[in-house]
Structures are given as C-alpha cells and as structure tokens.
Design a protein around this motif. Structure first.
Motif, PDB file in Angstrom:
ATOM      1  N   THR A  72     -38.151  -3.069 -39.437  1.00 48.16           N
ATOM      2  CA  THR A  72     -37.387  -2.747 -40.732  1.00 48.16           C
ATOM      3  C   THR A  72     -35.913  -2.906 -40.376  1.00 48.16           C
ATOM      4  OG1 THR A  72     -38.883  -1.720 -41.749  1.00 48.16           O
ATOM      5  CG2 THR A  72     -36.869  -1.382 -42.803  1.00 48.16           C
ATOM      6  N   LYS A  73     -35.216  -3.985 -41.126  1.00 56.24           N
ATOM      7  CA  LYS A  73     -33.860  -4.105 -40.875  1.00 56.24           C
ATOM      8  C   LYS A  73     -33.396  -3.601 -42.418  1.00 56.24           C
ATOM      9  CE  LYS A  73     -33.590  -7.952 -37.797  1.00 56.24           C
ATOM     10  NZ  LYS A  73     -33.294  -9.531 -37.547  1.00 56.24           N
ATOM     11  N   TYR A  74     -31.965  -3.145 -42.343  1.00 49.94           N
ATOM     12  CA  TYR A  74     -31.316  -2.518 -43.452  1.00 49.94           C
ATOM     13  C   TYR A  74     -30.002  -3.811 -43.567  1.00 49.94           C
ATOM     14  CZ  TYR A  74     -34.457   1.528 -43.055  1.00 49.94           C
ATOM     15  OH  TYR A  74     -35.422   2.108 -42.882  1.00 49.94           O
ATOM     16  N   ILE A  75     -29.941  -4.329 -44.558  1.00 53.90           N
ATOM     17  CA  ILE A  75     -28.976  -5.320 -44.702  1.00 53.90           C
ATOM     18  C   ILE A  75     -27.965  -5.120 -45.977  1.00 53.90           C
ATOM     19  CG2 ILE A  75     -28.526  -7.807 -45.041  1.00 53.90           C
ATOM     20  CD1 ILE A  75     -29.867  -6.985 -42.556  1.00 53.90           C
ATOM     21  N   ARG A  76     -26.797  -5.321 -45.588  1.00 55.10           N
ATOM     22  CA  ARG A  76     -25.801  -5.148 -46.948  1.00 55.10           C
ATOM     23  C   ARG A  76     -25.008  -6.603 -47.088  1.00 55.10           C
ATOM     24  NH1 ARG A  76     -21.574  -2.465 -43.309  1.00 55.10           N
ATOM     25  NH2 ARG A  76     -19.962  -4.283 -43.218  1.00 55.10           N
ATOM     26  N   THR A  77     -24.625  -6.872 -48.043  1.00 53.34           N
ATOM     27  CA  THR A  77     -23.956  -8.207 -48.242  1.00 53.34           C
ATOM     28  C   THR A  77     -22.617  -7.959 -48.478  1.00 53.34           C
ATOM     29  OG1 THR A  77     -26.007  -9.277 -49.106  1.00 53.34           O
ATOM     30  CG2 THR A  77     -23.972 -10.298 -49.595  1.00 53.34           C
ATOM     31  N   ASP A  78     -21.763  -8.821 -47.801  1.00 54.53           N
ATOM     32  CA  ASP A  78     -20.312  -8.813 -47.758  1.00 54.53           C
ATOM     33  C   ASP A  78     -19.798 -10.124 -48.864  1.00 54.53           C
ATOM     34  OD1 ASP A  78     -20.445  -6.404 -46.723  1.00 54.53           O
ATOM     35  OD2 ASP A  78     -19.451  -7.045 -44.640  1.00 54.53           O
ATOM     36  N   PHE A  79     -18.774  -9.764 -49.468  1.00 51.61           N
ATOM     37  CA  PHE A  79     -18.385 -11.142 -50.576  1.00 51.61           C
ATOM     38  C   PHE A  79     -16.890 -11.427 -49.772  1.00 51.61           C
ATOM     39  CE2 PHE A  79     -21.255  -8.462 -52.664  1.00 51.61           C
ATOM     40  CZ  PHE A  79     -22.422  -9.380 -53.135  1.00 51.61           C
TER      41      PHE A  79
END
Length: 511
Positions: free
Chosen positions: A352-359
C-alpha cells in the motif's frame, strides 16, 4: 582545395576566427551560405515558449539525432591533408591577451551543451555543440546536419536552440534561441559532407522555468489558474495520510494507491519478470549461461570515464565492493569501468502506498528573464584552421544512440570525451561526397555529433581551439561497433564562413 583519395571498409553513421587572426584567409564570399532560423523576436519567442513551457517538457522529450538516411557502407583512407592557406586561429574568450599554460588535470568545458531542434518529420532531436569566440559573444559551432535537414531537401530545421550545460531538463545558463545559421555553400546546395559544419548566432539567453517560474499553490489556486500548471504526486507515511491535511500548499485530500513489492521467483512463474543485478567479475565468470536466477545477464558493459572518475570508483570499491563491484582499468588520463550483471527473476506482490498531490503553476513573466550573452556566461572556445594531421585533440559530446549490434552503452545524460591523435591520413566517403575528413579513434554513438574537437586544450582553464566538429561515426572494422569519429577539416574556406558569422550581432529577446 587539393583532394587526395585513399582504401579501408566499414559502416558509417552520420550523426549528426577573428579580425587579426584571419589575416591571409582570403576566400570567395560565395562560399558562405546563410539562412534565418528565427529572424524576428516574435519567432524567437515562440521557439523559446515551445521548449520551456510545462517545466521544459519538450527538452526532456527530445532524442539523439540518428538519421538512418545518412548511413553509408564504404569508406576509403589514404594520403595526407593538403592545406589551402596558411594555418590560423582565433583565441578563446578570456585568453586574448594571456599566454598559454600547461596543466595535467582533466575537466569538462563549460562551453559545451546540447543543440535542440525540430526536424521536418515533426520529431524533436538533439545534437552536441559548443560556444566559440565571436565579436558579440553569441556564436555556436556544431555539425551542419544539425542545422540542415538532409532528408528534407536541405531545408533548415525548426525551433533551433542551444542549451549549455544541459542536464535532465535543467538549463543552468539559460536557453539560447538560434537566429542565423552560417554554412558552406557546398553543404547547403550539394550536401557535401566535406563541409559538414555550421556556425549559428544566438539571441541572449533567457532563464527557463526550472530556475524561477514554478510556484507551489493550494488546490483552489491551482483550479483558478488559467496558464501553464502541473501536479506532482508525493509518497507519504501512513501517519501523514491519516492526518488528511498537512500544509495548505499541498493537496486538500490524500489518496491511496497500490504499487508492487517484488519477490524472488523462478523464470516459469506466471507473470515473472527478469531484472539484472550487478555483481563482481569473478561472480559473473562463475555464473552459468541460460535462464535462471544468478545466471549471466548479457555481455559486460564497458563505461568510458575520466581518470579521476575511475580512480574514485576504485577507491570506493575497496571500502564497499558490494555497491561498487565493477572492474576498473586506469590508463593515464582515461579509464574504463566494466560492469557485470546476472539475472534475478521476480513475481509481483502488493503493498500500500499513501500518496498526496502537490499543485504548481508556472509564472510565465518570471520565466522570461534575460541572462545575457552566451560567451559572457560560459566563455567561448578558440577556433583554428589548416592544422596538420596527427595533432592531439580532446573531443566532447553527448552520446546516446546504440551501436549497430544494438548495444547501448551511453544514455546521453552526461557529456563524454575522447583523447588522442588524429589520423595522419584523411578519410574518404564517396556516398557523402567526403574526399577529406580527419578521423580519431573514439567509441561513441549518435548524439555525439556536432561536438567540438579541441586542440591545445587547457584542463585548468577548460579552453582550447576548435579544429573540427564530429560529423560521422564509423564502424571501420565492420564488427558492428563504432570506434572512429570523423570531422570536416577546418581550412581557409571554413575561416571565411566563421569570420562572416563571428561579426554578426543578434540581440536580446527580453528588454
């Protein structure tokens, strides 16, 4: 110019002087051919935007120029080169009033970089090139076939730029848009590879988005932005994921994605994939051939490096042989590192990977920043002509293409170099109208074309004299590996074309 013909065989891949110094190089003005690349500021601005938008995306998509249509199979070699005028030269930038100094260290010149362009086939390519001496410090030397598209009836290529010190999308000294290309009339009209060189004037450099134009914003600001923008996914810990929000500059929400965790398997496991693991020479030699874990993986890969790089690798290998298992061979100023690989078969697992998205948004106004003249930023090599064969030179460039047998030892990411004496006999390639080329033993591939041949190179100052540019890459012994490069001979006609280009002003794009 006197032509001398001579015999050998093999396969070839076509890869792609100032004021007082030019005294005694009287040549017909008709030898000079000139074509506009981006003759107006509006055209140049479009070229700049094309390459630098979306965080220099187009630069990273370009590939080494490797035109199949320029391959030939027969070469000849024989008599010596015959100069058409007296030898001459122009000093490198910064050395106009200094005496030469002998040194022993090896350093890459700041002047070299990649020439990027769009071919008439619509694809994006790059060659090698270098900044050279000129009145307005705005001149680049490269191969003629990196300016003229030979497969498109000798039309100039589109969107031509020079990026000194280019590295994986980075433009440390800015991007320089080509304004005007100067070549020999015989190349322009007759595709005569005896004249496969070009001198290109460039506008002042402009800082690209990598330096100052990207700004991290909130998701709301990103959604409201109307210009260039992009996102970046970042893996975070489970604890960070559970918090839901960290910094207002990151994503408002986090998502969870599935990746793979590989486990060792046999080659016949359904869906198994093979990878390569670097090992010592002894382990490789002891390994069996065939299909299985620990079996040999292909042939050893030989990497050409500087003496210093080879020495440093050897020292690291003494302390940590597991991470540095390659075999080093030191040879005066050069070195090779031979890498050995065995197979490792894996089956896919899950994690399992935990991903956030930066803008991020791109500030176009900030990106368009004048960084000055090319020669002021990186210097410029001198130029010399009518030099004798058998001279010691260093050649530089960015090799990336494969050998004829498919082996691909270079990536094109970093520049490489070769050192040695040019052949005393000239090379002839009838299919390319080549009657006199100089040649050098150098096992590079496509992408190296256009790179400079530097005589009297000072390793401390990183300056020398350009006496040629790589034109052809040759498999002279027909073993499906390139081991020789060639260059047009810089003579009095070359000097006349250089003189015409070196006196032309180009200007700036950003006021």
């Amino acid at each position: 110019m006197k032509r001398i013909l001579l015999p050998a065989g093999g396969a070839i891949l076509a890869t792609g002087l100032l004021a007082a110094g030019l005294a005694g190089t009287a040549q017909a003005q008709g030898d000079v051919a000139s074509d506009a690349l981006a003759k107006t500021e509006a055209q140049a601005a479009e070229v700049l935007n094309f390459w630098t938008k979306s965080n220099n995306a187009a630069l990273t998509q370009a590939v080494a120029f490797n035109p199949d249509s320029l391959e030939v199979k027969k070469i000849k070699s024989g008599g010596g080169y015959s100069a058409d005028t007296k030898p001459g030269s122009a000093l490198p930038i910064g050395e106009e009033k200094k005496a030469a100094v002998k040194t022993q260290n090896v350093n890459l010149p700041k002047t070299i970089g990649k020439v990027f362009f769009e071919g008439r086939d619509g694809k994006l390519y790059w060659c090698s090139g270098t900044s050279i001496q000129s009145q307005y410090r705005n001149l680049v030397a490269t191969a003629g076939h990196c300016v003229y598209d030979m497969a498109a009836n000798n039309e100039v290529v589109s969107r031509w730029v020079f990026v000194p010190g280019y590295y994986q999308g980075k433009t440390p000294f800015g991007v320089y848009v080509g304004k005007q290309a100067f070549t020999h009339y015989d190349l322009d009209v007759y595709e005569d590879f005896d004249r496969d060189y070009a001198f290109v004037t460039v506008y002042n450099g402009v800082g690209g988005p990598n330096a100052v134009s990207t700004k991290q914003v909130t998701k709301a600001e990103y959604n409201a932005a109307t210009g260039e923008k992009f996102t970046k996914e970042v893996e975070v810990s489970e604890d960070e994921f559970k918090k839901g929000r960290l910094d207002p500059k990151t994503a408002d929400l986090y998502s969870r994605k599935h990746g793979t965790r590989d486990q060792l398997a046999s080659p016949d496991y359904p869906g198994a994939e093979v990878a390569k693991v670097e090992v010592s020479e002894a382990t490789y030699k002891a390994a069996r051939t065939g299909k299985g874990n620990g079996y040999k993986f292909g042939e050893p890969v030989v990497e050409q490096v500087t003496y210093r790089e080879g020495f440093e690798y050897a020292e690291k290998a003494k302390k940590n042989p597991q991470d540095f298992p390659g075999t080093v061979k030191l040879d005066r100023e050069t070195a090779t590192i031979t890498h050995f690989y065995v197979q490792a078969w894996y089956k896919p697992g899950q994690q399992t990977k935990y991903i956030r998205t930066d803008f991020f948004v791109v500030d176009t106004a900030a990106a368009l920043k004048d960084v000055g003249r090319l020669g002021d930023n990186v210097g410029g090599q001198g130029v010399a002509w009518n030099q004798p064969g058998g001279a010691v030179v260093r050649t530089f460039g960015y090799p990336a293409g494969p050998h004829p047998d498919g082996n691909k030892p270079y990536t094109g990411v970093t520049p490489k170099w070769c050192y040695g004496k040019t052949a005393t006999k000239v090379l002839q390639v009838p299919a390319k109208k080549v009657e006199e080329h100089q040649s050098l033993r150098c096992p590079v591939t496509a992408g190296y074309d256009g790179g400079p041949w530097l005589a009297k190179y000072s390793n401390a100052k990183r300056l020398g004299y350009v006496t040629g540019v790589t034109s052809l890459i040759v498999d002279a012994d027909s073993n499906n590996r390139y081991e020789t490069i060639t260059s047009p001979i810089f003579d009095g006609e070359t000097a006349a074309i250089y003189k015409a280009a070196a006196a032309v002003w180009s200007g700036k794009l950003v006021k």
